[in-house]
Scaffold this motif. Sequence first.
Motif, mmCIF file in Angstrom:
data_model
loop_
_atom_site.group_PDB
_atom_site.id
_atom_site.type_symbol
_atom_site.label_atom_id
_atom_site.label_comp_id
_atom_site.label_asym_id
_atom_site.label_seq_id
_atom_site.Cartn_x
_atom_site.Cartn_y
_atom_site.Cartn_z
ATOM 1 N N ASP A 1 0.805 -1.229 0.000
ATOM 2 C CA ASP A 1 0.000 0.000 0.000
ATOM 3 C C ASP A 1 0.836 1.276 0.000
ATOM 4 O O ASP A 1 0.318 2.341 -0.280
ATOM 5 C CB ASP A 1 -0.881 0.056 1.258
ATOM 6 N N SER A 2 2.117 1.157 0.366
ATOM 7 C CA SER A 2 2.920 2.360 0.569
ATOM 8 C C SER A 2 4.396 2.074 0.316
ATOM 9 O O SER A 2 4.809 0.915 0.190
ATOM 10 C CB SER A 2 2.761 2.843 2.013
ATOM 11 N N ALA A 3 5.189 3.149 0.294
ATOM 12 C CA ALA A 3 6.637 2.999 0.158
ATOM 13 C C ALA A 3 7.192 2.206 1.337
ATOM 14 O O ALA A 3 8.101 1.385 1.167
ATOM 15 C CB ALA A 3 7.295 4.375 0.061
ATOM 16 N N VAL B 1 -3.347 -5.120 -22.729
ATOM 17 C CA VAL B 1 -2.246 -4.174 -22.521
ATOM 18 C C VAL B 1 -2.753 -2.847 -21.959
ATOM 19 O O VAL B 1 -1.995 -2.107 -21.334
ATOM 20 C CB VAL B 1 -1.427 -3.963 -23.808
ATOM 21 N N SER B 2 -4.040 -2.563 -22.129
ATOM 22 C CA SER B 2 -4.612 -1.323 -21.585
ATOM 23 C C SER B 2 -4.654 -1.341 -20.059
ATOM 24 O O SER B 2 -4.881 -0.306 -19.430
ATOM 25 C CB SER B 2 -6.018 -1.092 -22.140
ATOM 26 N N SER B 3 -4.386 -2.493 -19.448
ATOM 27 C CA SER B 3 -4.376 -2.573 -17.984
ATOM 28 C C SER B 3 -3.155 -1.871 -17.386
ATOM 29 O O SER B 3 -3.042 -1.761 -16.164
ATOM 30 C CB SER B 3 -4.446 -4.031 -17.517
ATOM 31 N N TRP B 4 -2.261 -1.383 -18.239
ATOM 32 C CA TRP B 4 -1.078 -0.683 -17.762
ATOM 33 C C TRP B 4 -1.451 0.481 -16.840
ATOM 34 O O TRP B 4 -0.768 0.741 -15.846
ATOM 35 C CB TRP B 4 -0.217 -0.172 -18.914
ATOM 36 N N SER B 5 -2.530 1.192 -17.134
ATOM 37 C CA SER B 5 -2.870 2.365 -16.322
ATOM 38 C C SER B 5 -3.069 1.991 -14.852
ATOM 39 O O SER B 5 -2.685 2.754 -13.957
ATOM 40 C CB SER B 5 -4.092 3.088 -16.880
ATOM 41 N N ALA B 6 -3.632 0.829 -14.573
ATOM 42 C CA ALA B 6 -3.818 0.385 -13.190
ATOM 43 C C ALA B 6 -2.465 0.080 -12.540
ATOM 44 O O ALA B 6 -2.254 0.390 -11.363
ATOM 45 C CB ALA B 6 -4.724 -0.841 -13.134
ATOM 46 N N VAL B 7 -1.562 -0.508 -13.302
ATOM 47 C CA VAL B 7 -0.227 -0.814 -12.783
ATOM 48 C C VAL B 7 0.514 0.492 -12.482
ATOM 49 O O VAL B 7 1.093 0.657 -11.404
ATOM 50 C CB VAL B 7 0.575 -1.678 -13.786
ATOM 51 N N ALA B 8 0.476 1.428 -13.432
ATOM 52 C CA ALA B 8 1.152 2.717 -13.250
ATOM 53 C C ALA B 8 0.614 3.426 -12.007
ATOM 54 O O ALA B 8 1.386 3.950 -11.195
ATOM 55 C CB ALA B 8 0.967 3.580 -14.491
ATOM 56 N N HIS B 9 -0.693 3.423 -11.829
ATOM 57 C CA HIS B 9 -1.316 4.081 -10.684
ATOM 58 C C HIS B 9 -0.859 3.435 -9.378
ATOM 59 O O HIS B 9 -0.545 4.141 -8.401
ATOM 60 C CB HIS B 9 -2.840 4.021 -10.836
ATOM 61 N N ALA B 10 -0.819 2.116 -9.333
ATOM 62 C CA ALA B 10 -0.386 1.408 -8.121
ATOM 63 C C ALA B 10 1.079 1.699 -7.810
ATOM 64 O O ALA B 10 1.441 1.942 -6.652
ATOM 65 C CB ALA B 10 -0.612 -0.098 -8.265
ATOM 66 N N LEU B 11 1.935 1.693 -8.831
ATOM 67 C CA LEU B 11 3.359 1.958 -8.622
ATOM 68 C C LEU B 11 3.595 3.407 -8.214
ATOM 69 O O LEU B 11 4.412 3.686 -7.328
ATOM 70 C CB LEU B 11 4.156 1.608 -9.876
ATOM 71 N N ASP B 12 2.877 4.326 -8.837
ATOM 72 C CA ASP B 12 3.004 5.738 -8.461
ATOM 73 C C ASP B 12 2.568 5.949 -7.012
ATOM 74 O O ASP B 12 3.158 6.752 -6.292
ATOM 75 C CB ASP B 12 2.167 6.623 -9.392
#
Length: 173
Positions: free
Chosen positions: A30-32, A110-121
């Motif tokens: 959930d966090s850094a 491949v459009s699921s990238w946005s969810a991955v990017a959001h989680a990593l950010d």
Amino acid sequence: MSVQGRGYRYVGPAGLKAAVRPGSGGCRIDSAADFGSWVAERSAAELVEPFTFVVGMDGVLRLAPRRSEHVACAGGEMVLSAGEISFVREAGRWAVADVSNHSTGYCPDVSSWSAVAHALDGIGLERPSGFTHEVVFRRCPGCQEHNIVREGDFVCVFCGNDVPETWNVDPVG
């Protein structure tokens, strides 16, 4: 963490989902601080290989050892994305080295990238601008088998029928 996107149901072998026990699943990041604790518990040998990941419907990244099934990592639930991820330590900070949507259990687009990017950010990890290895999944309308489209050849490897250019793996989704 609120994330929108297509939810992916598990479409792999039923026996793998049946083996998932309530309360199981990958480690929630959930966090850094969560990531820092998780990575500190990994051995150098573990960190050389990619990990199994899912982004749950809550937008939270979950991590498990590479040979874990995605459906187990997700606790049997739907996901916003799934695949494999590896990390590298650069200048004293952890970053994502490689990330793919390679999950034959969920077959995310491949459009699921946005969810991955959001989680990593959300956990402050540096990341690439997209999947470093994109996997294109399609279901054959003829034989119903799941395919990985290679080199832009939208033809079923099982029966030779054309497969659609748009994602269609889950007939309900």
